[in-house]
Write a protein that holds these residues in place. Structure first.
Motif, mmCIF file in Angstrom:
data_model
loop_
_atom_site.group_PDB
_atom_site.id
_atom_site.type_symbol
_atom_site.label_atom_id
_atom_site.label_comp_id
_atom_site.label_asym_id
_atom_site.label_seq_id
_atom_site.Cartn_x
_atom_site.Cartn_y
_atom_site.Cartn_z
ATOM 1 N N GLY A 1 -4.444 -9.441 82.030
ATOM 2 C CA GLY A 1 -3.212 -9.465 82.812
ATOM 3 C C GLY A 1 -2.100 -8.682 82.143
ATOM 4 O O GLY A 1 -1.313 -7.999 82.807
ATOM 5 N N THR B 1 -3.988 -14.956 84.858
ATOM 6 C CA THR B 1 -3.742 -13.527 85.079
ATOM 7 C C THR B 1 -2.324 -13.276 85.572
ATOM 8 O O THR B 1 -1.618 -12.408 85.052
ATOM 9 C CB THR B 1 -4.753 -12.970 86.104
ATOM 10 N N SER C 1 -3.961 -7.711 88.271
ATOM 11 C CA SER C 1 -2.587 -7.875 87.787
ATOM 12 C C SER C 1 -1.786 -6.608 88.055
ATOM 13 O O SER C 1 -0.585 -6.657 88.330
ATOM 14 C CB SER C 1 -2.573 -8.197 86.293
ATOM 15 N N SER D 1 -9.166 -8.835 85.855
ATOM 16 C CA SER D 1 -7.789 -9.253 85.586
ATOM 17 C C SER D 1 -6.877 -8.050 85.367
ATOM 18 O O SER D 1 -5.713 -8.068 85.779
ATOM 19 C CB SER D 1 -7.735 -10.184 84.375
ATOM 20 N N ALA E 1 -8.644 -13.338 80.637
ATOM 21 C CA ALA E 1 -7.761 -13.055 81.771
ATOM 22 C C ALA E 1 -6.328 -12.840 81.315
ATOM 23 O O ALA E 1 -5.604 -12.005 81.874
ATOM 24 C CB ALA E 1 -7.826 -14.199 82.787
#
Length: 258
Positions: free
Chosen positions: A214, A53, A18, A14, A210
């Motif tokens: 993110g 994410t 991201s 993630s 996540a």
């Protein structure tokens, strides 16, 4: 597999995706499948992780005013229309067919990642007008929606190079892509939610992981130093492209063994 290992994998991926304006489902789907989940469950979970994410990343990008909402809107609307169609296809065709299509799409995504930075750095960037962006948004949005519903792929691997081609900058392209992938993954997830069979403690833990990853990945976009920036711009997309092509080959090899 121990839940802790799932959390570590999701956390690392993630952060990585991201940062790139993607959700990571293109890796999550084969990974979860190889770890023992059935394909439709792997697709559904991958889409949910995509949602978390990219939601986390989009909040940062929106605050930084890096998202082009006018460009994102037609992608979002058309992907919403196409995602249920993709989900219907995935639930109606044999698993081996889905995996074959998945491997071909992943291989194509790998080739795009290898050459995408050349697109972004060359003189071929197009200062597209509103009409051109609308047409591209509808066409590519339909494609992304079908991918999300059928294969669990949010479409960021294709969208980021397309935005670079339109003349978006190295930060604006991932930022706008994150918002589009958020909605394409959400519509794909809602189309598959009936097939979800998993421990909800595990699912919740991966979702929180996540979300944190993110946030970290999207903030790295603005904290990275010159050496790290040069590495990502010059080499990372090529490395990721090679990894994606390798995954496609491994999926095909596993199908031959069945």
């Amino acid at each position: 597999m121990e839940p802790f290992l799932y959390f570590v994998i999701v956390f690392c991926l993630s952060i990585l995706f991201s940062f790139l304006g993607m959700g990571g489902a293109i890796i999550y789907v084969p990974l979860l499948y190889w770890l023992g989940m059935d394909l439709l469950t792997a697709i559904t979970i991958a889409l949910l992780l995509n949602v978390v994410t990219t939601f986390s990343a989009s909040m940062t990008y929106i605050k930084k005013k890096m998202v082009d909402f006018h460009t994102a809107a037609p992608f979002i609307v058309s992907s919403a229309i196409a995602a249920p169609l993709g989900a219907f296809v995935s639930q109606s065709v044999p698993e081996n067919t889905i995996l074959t299509v998945f491997s071909l799409i992943v291989a194509l995504a790998g080739l795009i990642m290898i050459f995408s930075r050349k697109i972004g750095k060359s003189e071929c960037g197009i200062k597209a007008g509103r009409k051109e962006r609308l047409v591209l948004g509808i066409a590519l949005g339909l494609f992304i929606g079908i991918l999300a519903g059928m294969l669990g792929i949010g479409g960021g691997t294709f969208l980021v190079p397309a935005l670079l081609l339109l003349g978006f900058g190295i930060k604006a392209a991932p930022a706008t892509s994150s918002l589009v992938v958020l909605f394409s993954s959400l519509f794909g997830f809602l189309s598959h939610i009936g097939s979800l069979e998993i421990d909800f403690f595990l699912l919740g833990g991966m979702g929180v992981t996540a979300l944190v990853g993110g946030q970290i990945g999207s903030r790295l976009m603005y904290l990275r130093q010159d050496r790290l920036r040069v590495f990502f711009e010059n080499y990372f997309s090529r490395i990721l492209g090679i990894v994606l092509i390798s995954i496609a080959v491994m999926v095909q090899y596993s199908l031959i063994g069945k």
